[in-house]
Design a protein around this motif. Structure first.
Motif, PDB file in Angstrom:
ATOM      1  N   ILE A   1       4.044  10.173  -7.536  1.00  0.00           N
ATOM      2  CA  ILE A   1       4.926  10.422  -8.684  1.00  0.00           C
ATOM      3  C   ILE A   1       4.104  10.691  -9.937  1.00  0.00           C
ATOM      4  N   LEU A   2       3.054   9.924 -10.142  1.00  0.00           N
ATOM      5  CA  LEU A   2       2.186  10.124 -11.301  1.00  0.00           C
ATOM      6  C   LEU A   2       1.538  11.504 -11.267  1.00  0.00           C
ATOM      7  N   LEU A   3       1.040  11.910 -10.101  1.00  0.00           N
ATOM      8  CA  LEU A   3       0.421  13.229  -9.989  1.00  0.00           C
ATOM      9  C   LEU A   3       1.429  14.343 -10.248  1.00  0.00           C
ATOM     10  N   TYR A   4       2.658  14.188  -9.733  1.00  0.00           N
ATOM     11  CA  TYR A   4       3.708  15.173 -10.018  1.00  0.00           C
ATOM     12  C   TYR A   4       3.957  15.263 -11.519  1.00  0.00           C
TER      13      TYR A   4
ATOM     14  N   GLU B   1       2.448  12.498  -1.283  1.00  0.00           N
ATOM     15  CA  GLU B   1       3.809  12.173  -0.858  1.00  0.00           C
ATOM     16  C   GLU B   1       3.945  12.305   0.663  1.00  0.00           C
ATOM     17  N   LEU B   2       3.332  13.324   1.229  1.00  0.00           N
ATOM     18  CA  LEU B   2       3.338  13.473   2.687  1.00  0.00           C
ATOM     19  C   LEU B   2       2.702  12.262   3.343  1.00  0.00           C
ATOM     20  N   TRP B   3       1.600  11.772   2.793  1.00  0.00           N
ATOM     21  CA  TRP B   3       0.933  10.568   3.297  1.00  0.00           C
ATOM     22  C   TRP B   3       1.892   9.379   3.227  1.00  0.00           C
ATOM     23  N   PHE B   4       2.637   9.258   2.117  1.00  0.00           N
ATOM     24  CA  PHE B   4       3.625   8.188   1.975  1.00  0.00           C
ATOM     25  C   PHE B   4       4.649   8.243   3.104  1.00  0.00           C
TER      26      PHE B   4
ATOM     27  N   ALA C   1      -2.574  22.476  -9.219  1.00  0.00           N
ATOM     28  CA  ALA C   1      -3.399  21.706  -8.286  1.00  0.00           C
ATOM     29  C   ALA C   1      -2.931  20.254  -8.205  1.00  0.00           C
ATOM     30  N   LEU C   2      -2.578  19.667  -9.352  1.00  0.00           N
ATOM     31  CA  LEU C   2      -2.112  18.279  -9.340  1.00  0.00           C
ATOM     32  C   LEU C   2      -0.762  18.147  -8.653  1.00  0.00           C
ATOM     33  N   VAL C   3       0.092  19.149  -8.800  1.00  0.00           N
ATOM     34  CA  VAL C   3       1.372  19.129  -8.095  1.00  0.00           C
ATOM     35  C   VAL C   3       1.120  19.219  -6.592  1.00  0.00           C
ATOM     36  N   GLY C   4       0.156  20.047  -6.195  1.00  0.00           N
ATOM     37  CA  GLY C   4      -0.201  20.156  -4.787  1.00  0.00           C
ATOM     38  C   GLY C   4      -0.769  18.864  -4.232  1.00  0.00           C
ATOM     39  N   VAL C   5      -1.632  18.219  -4.991  1.00  0.00           N
ATOM     40  CA  VAL C   5      -2.192  16.936  -4.561  1.00  0.00           C
ATOM     41  C   VAL C   5      -1.084  15.891  -4.491  1.00  0.00           C
ATOM     42  N   GLY C   6      -0.172  15.929  -5.441  1.00  0.00           N
ATOM     43  CA  GLY C   6       0.977  15.023  -5.407  1.00  0.00           C
ATOM     44  C   GLY C   6       1.796  15.221  -4.144  1.00  0.00           C
ATOM     45  N   GLY C   7       1.968  16.467  -3.728  1.00  0.00           N
ATOM     46  CA  GLY C   7       2.684  16.760  -2.489  1.00  0.00           C
ATOM     47  C   GLY C   7       1.963  16.201  -1.274  1.00  0.00           C
TER      48      GLY C   7
ATOM     49  N   VAL D   1       0.840  -1.200   0.000  1.00  0.00           N
ATOM     50  CA  VAL D   1       0.000   0.000   0.000  1.00  0.00           C
ATOM     51  C   VAL D   1       0.877   1.253   0.000  1.00  0.00           C
ATOM     52  N   THR D   2       1.939   1.253   0.796  1.00  0.00           N
ATOM     53  CA  THR D   2       2.847   2.401   0.859  1.00  0.00           C
ATOM     54  C   THR D   2       3.524   2.633  -0.489  1.00  0.00           C
ATOM     55  N   ALA D   3       3.935   1.579  -1.159  1.00  0.00           N
ATOM     56  CA  ALA D   3       4.554   1.705  -2.480  1.00  0.00           C
ATOM     57  C   ALA D   3       3.558   2.249  -3.501  1.00  0.00           C
ATOM     58  N   VAL D   4       2.317   1.825  -3.435  1.00  0.00           N
ATOM     59  CA  VAL D   4       1.286   2.318  -4.354  1.00  0.00           C
ATOM     60  C   VAL D   4       1.042   3.810  -4.114  1.00  0.00           C
ATOM     61  N   ILE D   5       1.042   4.220  -2.855  1.00  0.00           N
ATOM     62  CA  ILE D   5       0.872   5.640  -2.539  1.00  0.00           C
ATOM     63  C   ILE D   5       2.005   6.452  -3.169  1.00  0.00           C
ATOM     64  N   LEU D   6       3.238   5.965  -3.076  1.00  0.00           N
ATOM     65  CA  LEU D   6       4.366   6.668  -3.678  1.00  0.00           C
ATOM     66  C   LEU D   6       4.217   6.753  -5.195  1.00  0.00           C
ATOM     67  N   LEU D   7       3.794   5.685  -5.829  1.00  0.00           N
ATOM     68  CA  LEU D   7       3.603   5.693  -7.281  1.00  0.00           C
ATOM     69  C   LEU D   7       2.518   6.690  -7.693  1.00  0.00           C
ATOM     70  N   ILE D   8       1.453   6.780  -6.909  1.00  0.00           N
ATOM     71  CA  ILE D   8       0.394   7.747  -7.203  1.00  0.00           C
ATOM     72  C   ILE D   8       0.939   9.165  -7.095  1.00  0.00           C
TER      73      ILE D   8
END
Length: 55
Positions: A15-18, A37-40, A28-34, A6-13
């Motif tokens: 990276i994709l959003l970035y 990443e914080l959640w990761f 907005a997508l860069v912000g959501v990616g951030g 689950v943690t690896a999937v969060i990181l991949l998400i």
């Protein structure tokens, strides 16, 4: 093991959003990616509770 998956999937998400945000999807997508990443990092660095040993 499921926790690591689950943690690896969060990181991949994140990276994709970035990638989508930087390539023209908007700030907005860069912000959501951030945020993702914080959640990761919270999941990755939080200590796990000890497993209960049952017999």
């Amino acid at each position: 093991m499921k926790r690591h998956l689950v943690t690896a999937v969060i990181l991949l998400i994140a990276i994709l959003l970035y990638a989508v945000g930087i390539s023209g999807g908007g700030a907005a997508l860069v912000g959501v990616g951030g945020a993702v990443e914080l959640w990761f990092w919270v999941r990755a660095l939080r200590p796990r509770p000890p497993a209960a040993h049952t017999k």
